[in-house]
Design an enzyme around this catalytic site. Structure first.
Site, PDB file in Angstrom:
ATOM      1  N   ALA A  46      40.373  33.028  31.052  1.00 39.52           N
ATOM      2  CA  ALA A  46      41.794  33.188  30.750  1.00 39.52           C
ATOM      3  C   ALA A  46      42.231  34.582  31.160  1.00 39.52           C
ATOM      4  CB  ALA A  46      42.050  32.973  29.259  1.00 39.52           C
ATOM      5  N   THR A  82      45.062  37.476  31.079  1.00 43.84           N
ATOM      6  CA  THR A  82      46.229  37.933  30.331  1.00 43.84           C
ATOM      7  C   THR A  82      47.209  38.595  31.294  1.00 43.84           C
ATOM      8  OG1 THR A  82      45.272  40.099  29.786  1.00 43.84           O
ATOM      9  CG2 THR A  82      44.822  38.290  28.271  1.00 43.84           C
ATOM     10  N   VAL A 114      37.558  36.362  29.054  1.00 44.77           N
ATOM     11  CA  VAL A 114      38.941  36.832  29.141  1.00 44.77           C
ATOM     12  C   VAL A 114      39.016  37.963  30.154  1.00 44.77           C
ATOM     13  CG1 VAL A 114      40.821  37.987  27.916  1.00 44.77           C
ATOM     14  CG2 VAL A 114      39.564  36.134  26.797  1.00 44.77           C
ATOM     15  N   LYS A 115      40.006  37.866  31.027  1.00 46.64           N
ATOM     16  CA  LYS A 115      40.294  38.946  31.975  1.00 46.64           C
ATOM     17  C   LYS A 115      41.556  39.649  31.502  1.00 46.64           C
ATOM     18  CE  LYS A 115      41.672  39.742  36.812  1.00 46.64           C
ATOM     19  NZ  LYS A 115      41.807  39.121  38.148  1.00 46.64           N
ATOM     20  N   THR A 116      41.466  40.953  31.282  1.00 46.88           N
ATOM     21  CA  THR A 116      42.625  41.706  30.833  1.00 46.88           C
ATOM     22  C   THR A 116      42.625  43.077  31.494  1.00 46.88           C
ATOM     23  OG1 THR A 116      43.936  42.237  28.867  1.00 46.88           O
ATOM     24  CG2 THR A 116      41.592  42.811  28.778  1.00 46.88           C
TER      25      THR A 116
END
Length: 259
Positions: free
Chosen positions: A141, A143, A171-173
């Site tokens: 996912a 962001t 998660v990629k943020t």
């Protein structure tokens, strides 16, 4: 976590180091031809040996990447608007059957927390995870941060946690200098950082080093690699920081010596 899902994740996150260097080359799905990726068939092959996985769309994968490649594929499966429209107006554009057909080790999509269509993109993530769990496919996912949103720990922590709550496996943020460790602490799944817009090479190496120090498991970096004046040197330098924990100075020397 089922065996197949664990096995696919191990193709991207190294079992030896617990870290990963993902090469993001999906920018054309909303930007069109991108500096450094105007001709992916020529620009990408030289970088593949140094990437733990490739984050890419199905069109560029089919048309520009040799099927004999050994690099694991994380497939972007969301899209819809171009850079000229409302970017949060995304939907799922690629089926799970297609991801399996392309021998992907994972799928990824963007979530726009705080944007006009946040509810739809969060719901899309939930549906994608439902489909992915049925076949043992990891979900990344991303962001996505709108132009008017502040990339601080409060926002990034909120968006990352929501993605994990919806069932994302990674998660990629974005990295933030203050309290990024708290973003990681509040997210119960691994975090990789986005490279973002092109910045000076030494600054990008410092950002990667800081992120690893603060708990990220790696990077999913694109423009700061393929838009560098020395893309091979840059991805080698990033690799050394992520997997070997070298200093920024040592990594910068790797980048310079490859020229």
């Amino acid at each position: 976590m089922d065996w197949g899902l664990k096995n696919r994740l191990s193709k991207t996150i190294s079992p030896k180091t617990g870290k990963t260097v993902m090469l993001a080359v999906d920018h054309g799905y909303f930007q069109g031809p991108t500096t450094g990726l105007k001709n992916p068939k020529e620009d990408l092959p030289k970088l593949l040996p140094y990437a733990d996985s490739l984050f890419i769309t199905r069109g560029i994968l089919r048309n520009c990447i040799d099927a004999n490649t050994n690099v694991p594929i994380f497939l972007r499966v969301s899209g819809g608007p171009s850079i000229l429209g409302e970017l949060s107006n995304e939907d799922i554009t690629t089926s799970m059957k297609e991801a399996l057909r392309l021998n992907s080790v994972g799928v990824g999509m963007s979530v726009f927390v705080g944007a006009k269509n946040e509810d739809r993109t969060i719901s899309n993530l939930g549906r994608l995870v439902n489909e992915a769990e049925d076949v043992g496919m990891p979900v990344l996912a991303i962001t996505a941060v709108g132009k008017d949103m502040v990339r601080d720990a409060r926002y990034l922590g909120l968006a990352s946690r929501i993605c994990a709550e919806m069932g994302a496996h990674i998660v990629k943020t974005y990295y933030c200098e203050k309290d990024f460790d708290k973003v990681v602490e509040g997210c119960p799944v691994p975090i990789v950082i986005a490279g973002g817009k092109k910045i000076p090479e030494k600054d990008a190496l410092q950002m990667a080093s800081n992120a690893i120090r603060d708990g990220a498991v790696g990077v999913d970096m694109g423009r700061n690699i393929f838009q560098s004046d020395n893309p091979i040197g840059m991805i080698k330098a990033i690799n050394a920081i992520v997997h070997k924990n070298v200093s920024v100075k040592e990594a910068f020397d790797i980048y310079k010596n490859e020229k």
